[in-house]
Scaffold this active site. Sequence first.
Site, PDB file in Angstrom:
ATOM      1  N   GLY A   1       0.827  -1.208   0.000  1.00  0.00           N
ATOM      2  CA  GLY A   1       0.000   0.000   0.000  1.00  0.00           C
ATOM      3  C   GLY A   1       0.857   1.251   0.000  1.00  0.00           C
TER       4      GLY A   1
ATOM      5  N   ASP B   1       0.317  -8.859   1.425  1.00  0.00           N
ATOM      6  CA  ASP B   1      -0.756  -7.968   0.982  1.00  0.00           C
ATOM      7  C   ASP B   1      -1.784  -8.757   0.164  1.00  0.00           C
ATOM      8  OD1 ASP B   1      -0.428  -4.562   0.653  1.00  0.00           O
ATOM      9  OD2 ASP B   1      -2.135  -5.566  -0.271  1.00  0.00           O
TER      10      ASP B   1
ATOM     11  N   PHE C   1      -5.860  -5.274  -2.187  1.00  0.00           N
ATOM     12  CA  PHE C   1      -7.169  -4.601  -2.283  1.00  0.00           C
ATOM     13  C   PHE C   1      -6.966  -3.142  -2.692  1.00  0.00           C
ATOM     14  CE2 PHE C   1     -10.744  -2.394   0.070  1.00  0.00           C
ATOM     15  CZ  PHE C   1     -11.626  -2.532  -0.989  1.00  0.00           C
TER      16      PHE C   1
ATOM     17  N   ASP D   1      -4.423 -12.754   2.620  1.00  0.00           N
ATOM     18  CA  ASP D   1      -5.414 -11.897   3.261  1.00  0.00           C
ATOM     19  C   ASP D   1      -5.296 -12.104   4.769  1.00  0.00           C
ATOM     20  OD1 ASP D   1      -7.926 -10.899   4.305  1.00  0.00           O
ATOM     21  OD2 ASP D   1      -8.600 -10.873   2.212  1.00  0.00           O
ATOM     22  N   VAL D   2      -5.125 -11.017   5.535  1.00  0.00           N
ATOM     23  CA  VAL D   2      -4.887 -11.156   6.985  1.00  0.00           C
ATOM     24  C   VAL D   2      -6.102 -11.689   7.752  1.00  0.00           C
ATOM     25  CG1 VAL D   2      -3.061  -9.411   7.145  1.00  0.00           C
ATOM     26  CG2 VAL D   2      -5.456  -8.730   7.483  1.00  0.00           C
TER      27      VAL D   2
ATOM     28  N   LEU E   1      -0.056  -3.074   8.996  1.00  0.00           N
ATOM     29  CA  LEU E   1      -0.661  -1.950   8.265  1.00  0.00           C
ATOM     30  C   LEU E   1      -1.848  -2.383   7.422  1.00  0.00           C
ATOM     31  CD1 LEU E   1       2.208  -0.799   9.012  1.00  0.00           C
ATOM     32  CD2 LEU E   1       2.126   0.429   6.852  1.00  0.00           C
TER      33      LEU E   1
ATOM     34  N   LYS F   1     -13.523  -6.993   9.714  1.00  0.00           N
ATOM     35  CA  LYS F   1     -12.805  -8.276   9.815  1.00  0.00           C
ATOM     36  C   LYS F   1     -11.302  -8.067   9.643  1.00  0.00           C
ATOM     37  CE  LYS F   1     -16.377 -11.397   8.066  1.00  0.00           C
ATOM     38  NZ  LYS F   1     -16.755 -12.235   6.918  1.00  0.00           N
TER      39      LYS F   1
ATOM     40  N   GLY G   1      -1.291 -13.264  17.543  1.00  0.00           N
ATOM     41  CA  GLY G   1      -1.077 -14.700  17.783  1.00  0.00           C
ATOM     42  C   GLY G   1       0.288 -15.120  17.254  1.00  0.00           C
TER      43      GLY G   1
ATOM     44  N   TYR H   1     -14.349   1.411  10.228  1.00  0.00           N
ATOM     45  CA  TYR H   1     -12.915   1.719  10.306  1.00  0.00           C
ATOM     46  C   TYR H   1     -12.544   2.153  11.726  1.00  0.00           C
ATOM     47  CZ  TYR H   1      -8.450   3.949   9.042  1.00  0.00           C
ATOM     48  OH  TYR H   1      -7.125   4.309   8.953  1.00  0.00           O
TER      49      TYR H   1
HETATM   50  P1  NAD Z   1      -3.515   1.808   1.754  1.00  0.00           P
HETATM   51  O1  NAD Z   1      -4.932   1.515   1.477  1.00  0.00           O
HETATM   52  O2  NAD Z   1      -2.680   2.419   0.672  1.00  0.00           O
HETATM   53  O3  NAD Z   1      -2.759   0.522   2.246  1.00  0.00           O
HETATM   54  C1  NAD Z   1      -3.369  -0.551   2.906  1.00  0.00           C
HETATM   55  C2  NAD Z   1      -2.754  -1.838   2.401  1.00  0.00           C
HETATM   56  O4  NAD Z   1      -3.351  -2.941   3.086  1.00  0.00           O
HETATM   57  C3  NAD Z   1      -3.008  -2.063   0.913  1.00  0.00           C
HETATM   58  O5  NAD Z   1      -1.833  -2.506   0.283  1.00  0.00           O
HETATM   59  C4  NAD Z   1      -4.093  -3.137   0.899  1.00  0.00           C
HETATM   60  O6  NAD Z   1      -4.090  -3.902  -0.277  1.00  0.00           O
HETATM   61  C5  NAD Z   1      -3.721  -3.920   2.137  1.00  0.00           C
HETATM   62  N1  NAD Z   1      -4.850  -4.677   2.696  1.00  0.00           N
HETATM   63  C6  NAD Z   1      -6.118  -4.233   2.922  1.00  0.00           C
HETATM   64  N2  NAD Z   1      -6.876  -5.212   3.432  1.00  0.00           N
HETATM   65  C7  NAD Z   1      -6.067  -6.303   3.545  1.00  0.00           C
HETATM   66  C8  NAD Z   1      -6.271  -7.640   3.990  1.00  0.00           C
HETATM   67  N3  NAD Z   1      -7.469  -8.039   4.435  1.00  0.00           N
HETATM   68  N4  NAD Z   1      -5.223  -8.498   3.939  1.00  0.00           N
HETATM   69  C9  NAD Z   1      -4.010  -8.100   3.473  1.00  0.00           C
HETATM   70  N5  NAD Z   1      -3.770  -6.856   3.033  1.00  0.00           N
HETATM   71  C10 NAD Z   1      -4.780  -5.967   3.076  1.00  0.00           C
HETATM   72  O7  NAD Z   1      -3.502   2.743   3.049  1.00  0.00           O
HETATM   73  P2  NAD Z   1      -2.305   3.496   3.777  1.00  0.00           P
HETATM   74  O8  NAD Z   1      -2.603   4.936   3.759  1.00  0.00           O
HETATM   75  O9  NAD Z   1      -0.996   3.009   3.281  1.00  0.00           O
HETATM   76  O10 NAD Z   1      -2.528   2.997   5.267  1.00  0.00           O
HETATM   77  C11 NAD Z   1      -1.749   1.967   5.846  1.00  0.00           C
HETATM   78  C12 NAD Z   1      -2.158   1.762   7.303  1.00  0.00           C
HETATM   79  O11 NAD Z   1      -1.972   2.971   8.029  1.00  0.00           O
HETATM   80  C13 NAD Z   1      -3.633   1.374   7.455  1.00  0.00           C
HETATM   81  O12 NAD Z   1      -3.743   0.411   8.473  1.00  0.00           O
HETATM   82  C14 NAD Z   1      -4.283   2.676   7.881  1.00  0.00           C
HETATM   83  O13 NAD Z   1      -5.419   2.440   8.664  1.00  0.00           O
HETATM   84  C15 NAD Z   1      -3.178   3.337   8.671  1.00  0.00           C
HETATM   85  N6  NAD Z   1      -3.363   4.798   8.676  1.00  0.00           N
HETATM   86  C16 NAD Z   1      -3.126   5.536   7.560  1.00  0.00           C
HETATM   87  C17 NAD Z   1      -3.339   6.904   7.581  1.00  0.00           C
HETATM   88  C18 NAD Z   1      -3.078   7.777   6.385  1.00  0.00           C
HETATM   89  O14 NAD Z   1      -3.356   8.976   6.439  1.00  0.00           O
HETATM   90  N7  NAD Z   1      -2.551   7.288   5.288  1.00  0.00           N
HETATM   91  C19 NAD Z   1      -3.814   7.525   8.744  1.00  0.00           C
HETATM   92  C20 NAD Z   1      -4.074   6.723   9.850  1.00  0.00           C
HETATM   93  C21 NAD Z   1      -3.822   5.367   9.818  1.00  0.00           C
END
Ligand code: NAD
Length: 314
Positions: A11, A32, A35, A57-58, A72, A90, A101, A144
């Site tokens: 991501g 990853d 998604f 998928d986590v 993340l 989920k 775990g 969320y």
């Molecule tokens: P993003 O959507 O670009 O990245 C999320 C990544 O997680 C993606 O690569 C997606 O494919 C993967 N993913 C989603 N569901 C999944 C699953 N079930 N199994 C495996 N992979 C899965 O978002 P981001 O901005 O890079 O955010 C990364 C993390 O940081 C997230 O947990 C987000 O909640 C947290 N966060 C981000 C921000 C921000 O401003 N960017 C702010 C607060 C928290």
Amino acid sequence: MARVLVTGGAGFIGSHLCRRLLADGHEVLCLDNFFTGRKRNVEALVGNPRFELIRHDVVEPFMLEVDRIYNLACPASPVHYQYNPVKTVKTSVLGAIHVLGLAKRVRARVLQASTSEVYGDPAVHPQPESYWGHVNPNGPRSCYDEGKRVAETLFFDYHRQNGVDIRVVRIFNTYGPMMLPDDGRVVSNFIMQALKGAPLTIYGEGKQTRSFQYVDDLVTGMVKMMEQDGFVGPVNLGNPGEFTMLELAQKVLQLSGSSSKLEHRPLPPDDPRQRRPDISVARQRLGWEPRVPLEEGLVRTLEYFRKQVAEGHA
Ligand code: NAD
Ligand code: UDP
């Protein structure tokens, strides 16, 4: 050198983190389900013998031998996390259970990417870590916000109950290269609209505020939090500079030289009215504070999106 697992590593933030960890000499396992992540975000890393890309998928359990886990995996843009809200819950909850775990079993240290959304539409401003938040439990953002709140609960319960070595960071709005052009969040929306000469979409009156942090600053803070001993968090990681969406739109127009107009759209339900981190704890415990001012970060991000458009990726 440690063996480090980054869930959500393809991501936006995850890909920057993977790159930083490789540069620091670690072995990196990027997990990853793609998604909202893209292989293109990590394609420059594929081929490095210390990098491994795993499609998984986590929500489903997994077993890996690692020393560190950065969790993340979770869509972060409201458009994406509301697309399948049950799946979002989920991902946060089962994802947390699975990484915790795993950490328990292999005695890894595990860091949770929590969020300023745990404060909801905050009644306290700026937000310190001691504030418990003001969150709607059953609105469109709840999948969320509450998912991330339960994940924090799980982290602290595994820590108290099982001695798992946790770290929790609360990330405030972060932007930079590798965001998806159609990610839906405000910085990428405004930049793409400015580059295309389309109207910049201001939700509501545009007087709501956010504090925008450049991704490099965040990654430095996350690594510092992971590698220090004795403080599990939670700790806010964000840039205290606070801007209205109208101010952000003006900055994007000015820096891009675009003559796009502004167009008002309805304000989404439960959209927080203000947000700014109190970063005293990060300053004190980690010796961390952000270095990249908004204009400089926006210029770098504009350059990235210009290139994406020129190469036909946007
Ligand atoms: P993003 O959507 O670009 O990245 C999320 C990544 O997680 C993606 O690569 C997606 O494919 C993967 N993913 C989603 N569901 C999944 C699953 N079930 N199994 C495996 N992979 C899965 O978002 P981001 O901005 O890079 O955010 C990364 C993390 O940081 C997230 O947990 C987000 O909640 C947290 N966060 C981000 C921000 C921000 O401003 N960017 C702010 C607060 C928290
Ligand atoms: N926003 C906007 N125009 C857009 C996208 C978002 O005015 O095209 C606003 C949104 O209503 C919110 C702020 O920008 O007040 C930040 O939205 P984003 O989705 O980036 O992140 P949030 O902090 O709300 O999770």
